[in-house]
Design a protein around this motif. Structure first.
Motif, mmCIF file in Angstrom:
data_model
loop_
_atom_site.group_PDB
_atom_site.id
_atom_site.type_symbol
_atom_site.label_atom_id
_atom_site.label_comp_id
_atom_site.label_asym_id
_atom_site.label_seq_id
_atom_site.Cartn_x
_atom_site.Cartn_y
_atom_site.Cartn_z
ATOM 1 N N ASP A 1 0.823 -1.211 0.000
ATOM 2 C CA ASP A 1 0.000 0.000 0.000
ATOM 3 C C ASP A 1 0.853 1.254 0.000
ATOM 4 N N LYS A 2 1.950 1.223 0.727
ATOM 5 C CA LYS A 2 2.815 2.397 0.780
ATOM 6 C C LYS A 2 3.483 2.645 -0.568
ATOM 7 N N TYR A 3 3.952 1.570 -1.199
ATOM 8 C CA TYR A 3 4.548 1.722 -2.527
ATOM 9 C C TYR A 3 3.533 2.264 -3.525
ATOM 10 N N ARG A 4 2.325 1.718 -3.497
ATOM 11 C CA ARG A 4 1.296 2.183 -4.440
ATOM 12 C C ARG A 4 0.992 3.666 -4.226
ATOM 13 N N SER A 5 0.956 4.082 -2.982
ATOM 14 C CA SER A 5 0.716 5.491 -2.685
ATOM 15 C C SER A 5 1.837 6.364 -3.234
ATOM 16 N N CYS A 6 3.082 5.892 -3.094
ATOM 17 C CA CYS A 6 4.226 6.658 -3.598
ATOM 18 C C CYS A 6 4.226 6.707 -5.123
ATOM 19 N N TYR A 7 3.850 5.602 -5.771
ATOM 20 C CA TYR A 7 3.736 5.603 -7.229
ATOM 21 C C TYR A 7 2.676 6.597 -7.687
ATOM 22 N N GLU A 8 1.548 6.563 -7.029
ATOM 23 C CA GLU A 8 0.463 7.460 -7.399
ATOM 24 C C GLU A 8 0.888 8.917 -7.262
ATOM 25 N N GLU A 9 1.554 9.241 -6.172
ATOM 26 C CA GLU A 9 2.008 10.618 -5.967
ATOM 27 C C GLU A 9 3.049 11.013 -7.013
ATOM 28 N N ALA A 10 3.970 10.100 -7.329
ATOM 29 C CA ALA A 10 5.000 10.398 -8.326
ATOM 30 C C ALA A 10 4.381 10.626 -9.698
ATOM 31 N N ILE A 11 3.441 9.769 -10.087
ATOM 32 C CA ILE A 11 2.778 9.914 -11.384
ATOM 33 C C ILE A 11 2.000 11.221 -11.440
ATOM 34 N N ASN A 12 1.262 11.524 -10.387
ATOM 35 C CA ASN A 12 0.442 12.732 -10.377
ATOM 36 C C ASN A 12 1.273 14.002 -10.409
ATOM 37 N N ASN A 13 2.494 13.936 -9.907
ATOM 38 C CA ASN A 13 3.349 15.120 -9.876
ATOM 39 C C ASN A 13 4.231 15.262 -11.113
ATOM 40 N N THR A 14 4.248 14.260 -11.989
ATOM 41 C CA THR A 14 5.160 14.326 -13.141
ATOM 42 C C THR A 14 4.483 14.009 -14.474
ATOM 43 N N ALA A 15 3.180 13.789 -14.459
ATOM 44 C CA ALA A 15 2.458 13.533 -15.709
ATOM 45 C C ALA A 15 2.016 14.848 -16.332
ATOM 46 N N GLY A 16 2.101 14.924 -17.635
ATOM 47 C CA GLY A 16 1.660 16.108 -18.354
ATOM 48 C C GLY A 16 1.408 15.743 -19.803
ATOM 49 N N GLU A 17 0.829 16.662 -20.547
ATOM 50 C CA GLU A 17 0.504 16.382 -21.941
ATOM 51 C C GLU A 17 1.752 16.109 -22.761
ATOM 52 N N ASP A 18 2.835 16.847 -22.489
ATOM 53 C CA ASP A 18 4.071 16.647 -23.247
ATOM 54 C C ASP A 18 4.844 15.424 -22.781
ATOM 55 N N LEU A 19 4.746 15.110 -21.499
ATOM 56 C CA LEU A 19 5.492 13.981 -20.934
ATOM 57 C C LEU A 19 4.537 13.124 -20.101
ATOM 58 N N PRO A 20 3.629 12.416 -20.782
ATOM 59 C CA PRO A 20 2.626 11.635 -20.059
ATOM 60 C C PRO A 20 3.197 10.345 -19.498
ATOM 61 N N TRP A 21 2.461 9.762 -18.585
ATOM 62 C CA TRP A 21 2.692 8.394 -18.150
ATOM 63 C C TRP A 21 1.712 7.498 -18.899
ATOM 64 N N TYR A 22 2.099 6.245 -19.087
ATOM 65 C CA TYR A 22 1.179 5.228 -19.591
ATOM 66 C C TYR A 22 1.083 4.142 -18.522
ATOM 67 N N VAL A 23 -0.099 3.973 -17.955
ATOM 68 C CA VAL A 23 -0.327 2.949 -16.943
ATOM 69 C C VAL A 23 -0.886 1.728 -17.670
ATOM 70 N N ILE A 24 -0.059 0.694 -17.780
ATOM 71 C CA ILE A 24 -0.347 -0.465 -18.613
ATOM 72 C C ILE A 24 -0.887 -1.624 -17.766
ATOM 73 N N PRO A 25 -2.085 -2.132 -18.061
ATOM 74 C CA PRO A 25 -2.562 -3.334 -17.349
ATOM 75 C C PRO A 25 -1.575 -4.479 -17.569
ATOM 76 N N ALA A 26 -1.069 -5.062 -16.492
ATOM 77 C CA ALA A 26 0.064 -5.976 -16.623
ATOM 78 C C ALA A 26 -0.149 -7.326 -15.949
ATOM 79 N N ASP A 27 -1.386 -7.652 -15.582
ATOM 80 C CA ASP A 27 -1.621 -8.985 -15.032
ATOM 81 C C ASP A 27 -1.334 -10.063 -16.082
ATOM 82 N N SER A 28 -1.510 -9.718 -17.347
ATOM 83 C CA SER A 28 -1.080 -10.573 -18.457
ATOM 84 C C SER A 28 0.205 -9.998 -19.035
ATOM 85 N N LYS A 29 1.308 -10.739 -18.934
ATOM 86 C CA LYS A 29 2.582 -10.255 -19.473
ATOM 87 C C LYS A 29 2.511 -10.089 -20.983
#
Length: 292
Positions: free
Chosen positions: A220-248
């Motif tokens: 839970d702590k890692y997920r919270s840190c990921y969420e905060e990092a993504i929210n603070n560094t995502a933008g139209e020019d430099l977006p994040w892509y969150v890829i569903p990965a349960d299937s490799k």
């Protein structure tokens, strides 16, 4: 799945990771996914040849994810068939004593790809606002001015790091590096199953460490840190892509598809034209070689 809308996975603003899927609905069979990846991989490898000849851009692929998310196998499968000299992979581990004598971004600057090449960061500069935030004592190894205990590491410290990461990415993108940022989004249950496979299959035992279980307790702590990092560094020019990965297999194809759709928009990336003098004499050069 060939016509899938990759914008479904594109993050340019604040997001809650819990609201995003870890698996695809109506997912194709494994064989179809492998076929789609093979087709897309071939197109990317051909484009990489043009990138090398054009020699004005580079590509940086940043891969992040929880333990067992499939980063290593994704690198192996997506970049299979590329010219091996055109792809350089860096897996950032605990900083060395030499790296700790520099600022936290120094080693990442040093590993950036040359023009004409792909660089892959398997774990990236984001580790400096992820694992260090979960384990703030690691920051003390950086011997930063004014930081003598974890009590000195407040939210303002992390906000400055996010700003420095944003500036780093803006700087390199303005200088010809095309940046991709992927978060491989797996479920906690899928991680459990993958850890169990490491224990059950003798050929995979070497991948397991008791520390994996200790880190899993901090999910839970890692997920919270990921969420905060993504929210603070995502933008139209430099977006994040969150890829569903349960299937490799699905994750590999989606990452390749995202890269293909964005990179093929760089229509100026072409092999340079031969000079008129060389072009008009091509037949003569061919005949010279054929006579030998």
């Amino acid at each position: 799945m060939n016509d899938i809308n990759i914008n479904k996975f594109k993050i340019t603003d604040s997001v809650q990771l819990e609201s995003l899927p870890t698996s695809l609905q109506n997912k194709p069979e494994k064989d179809e996914l492998k076929h789609l990846l093979k087709e897309t991989r071939k197109k990317l490898a051909d484009w990489q040849d043009k990138l090398y000849a054009h020699n004005r851009y580079a590509v940086l692929v940043c891969l992040q994810g929880m333990d067992t998310a499939g980063k290593d196998s994704l690198v192996r499968e997506v970049f299979k068939g590329f010219n091996s000299r055109g792809v350089v992979v860096h897996s950032f581990k605990t900083p060395t004593s030499r790296e700790l004598k520099h600022d936290f971004l120094w080693r990442h600057y040093c590993a950036l790809p040359e023009k004409g090449k792909f660089g892959v960061f398997n774990r990236t500069h984001y580790e400096n606002v992820l694992v260090t935030k979960v384990h703030p004592t690691y920051i003390l190894n950086e011997r930063l001015p004014g930081i003598t205990s974890v009590n000195d590491i407040d939210q303002n410290f992390w906000n400055k790091r996010y700003e420095e990461i944003r500036n780093f990415e803006k700087h390199i993108s303005r200088n010809g590096i095309i940046v991709f940022k992927f978060f491989l989004n797996i479920s906690k249950e899928e991680q459990r199953q993958r850890l169990l496979r490491r224990l059950r299959k003798p050929s995979k035992n070497w991948k397991f460490s008791p520390g994996d279980l200790e880190e899993r307790k901090l999910w839970d702590k890692y997920r919270s840190c990921y969420e905060e990092a993504i929210n603070n560094t995502a933008g139209e020019d430099l977006p994040w892509y969150v890829i569903p990965a349960d299937s490799k297999h699905a994750a590999r194809y989606l990452v390749a598809k995202v890269m293909q759709e964005k990179l093929f928009k760089y229509q100026e990336v072409q092999e340079p034209n031969l000079s008129p003098g060389i072009l008009k004499n091509l037949d003569d050069y061919r005949k010279q070689l054929e006579k030998e």
